[in-house]
Design a protein around this motif. Sequence first.
Motif, PDB file in Angstrom:
ATOM      1  N   ASP A 293     -14.332   2.174  -4.752  1.00 31.42           N
ATOM      2  CA  ASP A 293     -13.524   3.210  -5.251  1.00 31.42           C
ATOM      3  C   ASP A 293     -12.627   2.807  -5.995  1.00 31.42           C
ATOM      4  N   ALA A 294     -12.568   2.233  -7.378  1.00 28.77           N
ATOM      5  CA  ALA A 294     -11.776   1.485  -8.165  1.00 28.77           C
ATOM      6  C   ALA A 294     -10.502   2.199  -8.203  1.00 28.77           C
ATOM      7  N   ALA A 295     -10.354   3.607  -8.379  1.00 31.89           N
ATOM      8  CA  ALA A 295      -8.972   3.996  -8.394  1.00 31.89           C
ATOM      9  C   ALA A 295      -8.179   3.954  -7.288  1.00 31.89           C
ATOM     10  N   ASN A 296      -8.887   3.795  -6.275  1.00 31.92           N
ATOM     11  CA  ASN A 296      -7.969   3.785  -4.830  1.00 31.92           C
ATOM     12  C   ASN A 296      -7.659   2.359  -4.657  1.00 31.92           C
ATOM     13  N   ILE A 297      -8.580   1.461  -4.968  1.00 32.42           N
ATOM     14  CA  ILE A 297      -8.353   0.032  -4.877  1.00 32.42           C
ATOM     15  C   ILE A 297      -7.195  -0.676  -5.736  1.00 32.42           C
ATOM     16  N   TRP A 298      -7.048   0.076  -6.926  1.00 37.83           N
ATOM     17  CA  TRP A 298      -6.299  -0.572  -7.982  1.00 37.83           C
ATOM     18  C   TRP A 298      -4.600  -0.315  -7.351  1.00 37.83           C
ATOM     19  N   ASP A 299      -4.347   0.488  -6.400  1.00 40.57           N
ATOM     20  CA  ASP A 299      -3.013   0.494  -5.837  1.00 40.57           C
ATOM     21  C   ASP A 299      -2.882  -1.008  -4.995  1.00 40.57           C
TER      22      ASP A 299
ATOM     23  N   VAL B 186     -14.569  -0.069   6.690  1.00 43.99           N
ATOM     24  CA  VAL B 186     -13.683   0.203   5.574  1.00 43.99           C
ATOM     25  C   VAL B 186     -12.633  -0.750   5.362  1.00 43.99           C
ATOM     26  N   PHE B 187     -12.360  -1.135   3.813  1.00 45.20           N
ATOM     27  CA  PHE B 187     -11.511  -1.946   3.322  1.00 45.20           C
ATOM     28  C   PHE B 187     -10.470  -1.441   2.701  1.00 45.20           C
ATOM     29  N   SER B 188      -9.321  -1.645   3.012  1.00 43.62           N
ATOM     30  CA  SER B 188      -8.256  -1.085   2.173  1.00 43.62           C
ATOM     31  C   SER B 188      -6.812  -1.914   2.473  1.00 43.62           C
ATOM     32  N   SER B 189      -5.602  -0.881   2.700  1.00 46.03           N
ATOM     33  CA  SER B 189      -4.494  -1.609   2.868  1.00 46.03           C
ATOM     34  C   SER B 189      -3.615  -0.874   3.613  1.00 46.03           C
ATOM     35  N   GLU B 190      -2.851  -1.490   4.482  1.00 43.05           N
ATOM     36  CA  GLU B 190      -1.875  -0.424   5.445  1.00 43.05           C
ATOM     37  C   GLU B 190      -1.251   0.415   4.565  1.00 43.05           C
ATOM     38  N   ASN B 191      -0.855   0.185   3.424  1.00 41.92           N
ATOM     39  CA  ASN B 191       0.192   1.055   2.598  1.00 41.92           C
ATOM     40  C   ASN B 191      -0.747   2.051   1.727  1.00 41.92           C
ATOM     41  N   ASN B 192      -1.945   1.969   1.692  1.00 42.96           N
ATOM     42  CA  ASN B 192      -3.011   2.606   1.108  1.00 42.96           C
ATOM     43  C   ASN B 192      -4.112   3.489   1.746  1.00 42.96           C
ATOM     44  N   ILE B 193      -4.174   3.673   3.137  1.00 39.48           N
ATOM     45  CA  ILE B 193      -5.240   4.144   3.717  1.00 39.48           C
ATOM     46  C   ILE B 193      -4.640   5.012   4.954  1.00 39.48           C
ATOM     47  N   SER B 194      -5.579   6.086   5.173  1.00 38.53           N
ATOM     48  CA  SER B 194      -5.057   7.035   6.064  1.00 38.53           C
ATOM     49  C   SER B 194      -5.457   6.791   7.412  1.00 38.53           C
ATOM     50  N   ASN B 195      -4.818   7.237   8.287  1.00 42.06           N
ATOM     51  CA  ASN B 195      -4.996   6.853   9.836  1.00 42.06           C
ATOM     52  C   ASN B 195      -6.620   7.308  10.131  1.00 42.06           C
ATOM     53  N   GLU B 196      -6.633   8.617   9.680  1.00 38.82           N
ATOM     54  CA  GLU B 196      -7.929   8.939  10.144  1.00 38.82           C
ATOM     55  C   GLU B 196      -9.129   8.091   9.537  1.00 38.82           C
ATOM     56  N   LEU B 197      -9.212   7.678   8.367  1.00 36.04           N
ATOM     57  CA  LEU B 197     -10.079   6.715   7.754  1.00 36.04           C
ATOM     58  C   LEU B 197     -10.008   5.535   8.579  1.00 36.04           C
ATOM     59  N   ARG B 198      -8.813   4.930   8.827  1.00 37.38           N
ATOM     60  CA  ARG B 198      -9.003   3.705   9.676  1.00 37.38           C
ATOM     61  C   ARG B 198      -9.743   3.642  10.984  1.00 37.38           C
ATOM     62  N   THR B 199      -9.391   4.725  11.792  1.00 36.45           N
ATOM     63  CA  THR B 199      -9.923   4.964  13.013  1.00 36.45           C
ATOM     64  C   THR B 199     -11.437   5.500  13.218  1.00 36.45           C
TER      65      THR B 199
ATOM     66  N   VAL C 192     -20.304  -0.107   3.498  1.00 40.08           N
ATOM     67  CA  VAL C 192     -18.895  -0.774   3.439  1.00 40.08           C
ATOM     68  C   VAL C 192     -18.202  -0.169   2.278  1.00 40.08           C
ATOM     69  N   PHE C 193     -16.949   0.562   2.594  1.00 40.31           N
ATOM     70  CA  PHE C 193     -16.171   1.442   1.582  1.00 40.31           C
ATOM     71  C   PHE C 193     -14.942   0.586   1.268  1.00 40.31           C
ATOM     72  N   PHE C 194     -14.777   0.534  -0.098  1.00 40.71           N
ATOM     73  CA  PHE C 194     -13.374  -0.156  -0.599  1.00 40.71           C
ATOM     74  C   PHE C 194     -12.709   0.884  -0.906  1.00 40.71           C
ATOM     75  N   THR C 195     -11.996   1.809  -0.139  1.00 38.45           N
ATOM     76  CA  THR C 195     -11.098   2.810  -0.166  1.00 38.45           C
ATOM     77  C   THR C 195     -10.331   3.164   0.965  1.00 38.45           C
ATOM     78  N   GLY C 196      -9.196   4.258   0.478  1.00 41.34           N
ATOM     79  CA  GLY C 196      -8.260   4.508   1.685  1.00 41.34           C
ATOM     80  C   GLY C 196      -8.177   6.081   1.678  1.00 41.34           C
ATOM     81  N   ASP C 197      -9.244   6.818   0.873  1.00 41.00           N
ATOM     82  CA  ASP C 197      -9.029   8.068   0.598  1.00 41.00           C
ATOM     83  C   ASP C 197      -9.708   8.758   1.792  1.00 41.00           C
ATOM     84  N   SER C 198      -8.645   9.551   2.518  1.00 39.87           N
ATOM     85  CA  SER C 198      -9.333  10.321   3.714  1.00 39.87           C
ATOM     86  C   SER C 198     -10.121  11.321   3.227  1.00 39.87           C
TER      87      SER C 198
END
Length: 195
Positions: free
Chosen positions: A16-22, A152-165, A128-134
């Motif tokens: 997800d390019a827009a989400n990974i841009w951040d 899921v690959f994202s970053s701590e400042n860009n991922i929802s807790n629901e998606l991470r877990t 494999v998802f490159f996004t943090g979008d819940s």
Amino acid sequence: MSKSLKTGGRVYVFIDAANIWDVQKSKGKWFDYEKLKQFLKDTFDPSELKIFYYSAYPADGTRDYDLDGKHRFFTFLKKGVNFTVRKKPLKRIRADSEEGEYIIEKGDMDVELTIDVVGHMENYDTAVFFTGDSDFLALISYIRQKNKKVYVFSSENNISNELRTGSDGYRDILKIADDVWGKDLRYRRSKKKDS
């Protein structure tokens, strides 16, 4: 280097390019997509690796800079790294406020990504998802119910807790191997205007 997941099998990656841009802005660097592809091969040891890239882009004439570089980048992803690129121009919507008329630009690619994830489900073992979008939580839950592994690959400042877990595993992109990163981000030059 990150701990290996070595899932083997058929691995499909959805970026997800827009989400990974951040994430790239946080790092101050561009991804090097050739290196990222190699990182995914090393990490998952797939029998087959297919990578999808989703991006909306400004329509011609809507920016004071040249968009040719963006189109060359899409061509590089398709022909140089063998990604499947899904792209569309940003939708421009006129809106009014007390200050006057203004333009809102929207370029959500969630539907296109979801169609590919579901449509190709019989072709992969691991997604494999490159996004943090819940918004993708329901999709991830659905494909896990179909006995697919999901990371899921994202970053701590860009991922929802629901998606991470809600996946089989989460990795912070900012903490993975430095060798997936490329050039430093720089400010864009404006097109020269005739006077």
